[in-house]
Every structure is written in structure tokens, then in C-alpha cells.
Design a protein around this motif. Structure first.
Motif, PDB file in Angstrom:
ATOM      1  N   GLY A  26       0.793  -1.224   0.000  1.00 42.52           N
ATOM      2  CA  GLY A  26       0.000   0.000   0.000  1.00 42.52           C
ATOM      3  C   GLY A  26       0.825   1.274   0.000  1.00 42.52           C
ATOM      4  N   TYR A  27       2.146   1.154   0.107  1.00 43.06           N
ATOM      5  CA  TYR A  27       3.016   2.325   0.075  1.00 43.06           C
ATOM      6  C   TYR A  27       3.286   2.737  -1.367  1.00 43.06           C
ATOM      7  CZ  TYR A  27       4.098   1.513   5.007  1.00 43.06           C
ATOM      8  OH  TYR A  27       4.015   1.351   6.367  1.00 43.06           O
ATOM      9  N   SER A  28       3.497   4.017  -1.586  1.00 40.64           N
ATOM     10  CA  SER A  28       3.847   4.509  -2.915  1.00 40.64           C
ATOM     11  C   SER A  28       5.296   4.147  -3.228  1.00 40.64           C
ATOM     12  CB  SER A  28       3.679   6.034  -2.980  1.00 40.64           C
ATOM     13  OG  SER A  28       4.694   6.665  -2.203  1.00 40.64           O
ATOM     14  N   LEU A  29       5.687   4.273  -4.494  1.00 31.29           N
ATOM     15  CA  LEU A  29       7.077   4.006  -4.869  1.00 31.29           C
ATOM     16  C   LEU A  29       8.027   4.907  -4.099  1.00 31.29           C
ATOM     17  CD1 LEU A  29       6.936   3.486  -8.746  1.00 31.29           C
ATOM     18  CD2 LEU A  29       7.397   1.780  -6.991  1.00 31.29           C
ATOM     19  N   ALA A  30       7.673   6.172  -3.960  1.00 33.82           N
ATOM     20  CA  ALA A  30       8.534   7.115  -3.236  1.00 33.82           C
ATOM     21  C   ALA A  30       8.663   6.712  -1.768  1.00 33.82           C
ATOM     22  CB  ALA A  30       7.980   8.531  -3.356  1.00 33.82           C
TER      23      ALA A  30
END
Length: 105
Positions: A26-30
Motif C-alpha cells: 500500500g506504500y507509494s514508490l517514493a
């Protein structure tokens, strides 16, 4: 992500498995990149400088313990310039391999 600091060469299937786990996090790539650089690398990068290295990997409980210990000591510890450069280069190379699979979905 700790696996990228093992003293063994990961294969495409390993990066694909890591990317799959990161994708469902659920985390973004950044955010994932930041976690790798700011949390995981400080805890596990010293394994790359070890003569013997860790070949078998770490159990999930061990990873948690190492991460908590690293985060609690981090403010008191300074990495040498060489270790920072080596870690940065390693992170760049490994992140590119993981990101390929993240982008493929």
C-alpha cells in the motif's frame, strides 16, 4: 527489503517476489524507496562489509529486532564516507531491479 543486503546474488524471481510484497503493502514508490534508504539500509548495509556475510537470510522476528535496534542507535552512530557511498550505490542498483517488477504490476 532486507534481502538485498545478503551476501548472495538475487535472481529475477527474488526481485519479483520482493516487488509483489511491496506492491501489496500500500506504500507509494517514493515511500518504499525512502523506507529502503532511511530504515532498512542503515540496519542491514553493514552486512555487505562483512567478510562472511549472511547467506541464509533473516527470520521475520530477526528483521524486526535488527530494525528496532538500528533505529534506536542511529542517532548515536555516524557512518563513514565509504560506507555511505557503498550503501548508496548498492541501493541504487537494487532499487532499479525491484522497481522494474513494481512497474510491471
Amino acid at each position: 527489503m532486507s534481502e538485498v543486503f545478503l551476501d548472495s546474488e538475487l535472481q529475477a524471481k527474488d526481485y519479483r517476489r520482493i516487488a509483489k510484497a511491496l506492491d501489496i503493502s500500500g506504500y507509494s514508490l517514493a515511500e518504499l524507496r525512502s523506507i529502503l534508504e532511511d530504515e532498512v539500509a542503515p540496519a542491514f548495509a553493514s552486512n555487505l562489509c562483512s567478510v562472511a556475510g549472511e547467506w541464509a537470510g533473516w527470520r521475520e522476528n530477526d528483521v524486526q529486532t535488527i530494525m528496532f535496534q538500528s533505529l534506536s542507535r542511529r542517532r548515536f552512530r555516524l557512518l563513514s564516507w565509504l560506507k555511505r557511498v557503498m550503501r548508496r550505490r548498492h541501493i541504487e542498483q537494487e532499487w532499479e531491479k525491484i522497481a522494474q517488477f513494481l512497474e510491471q504490476g
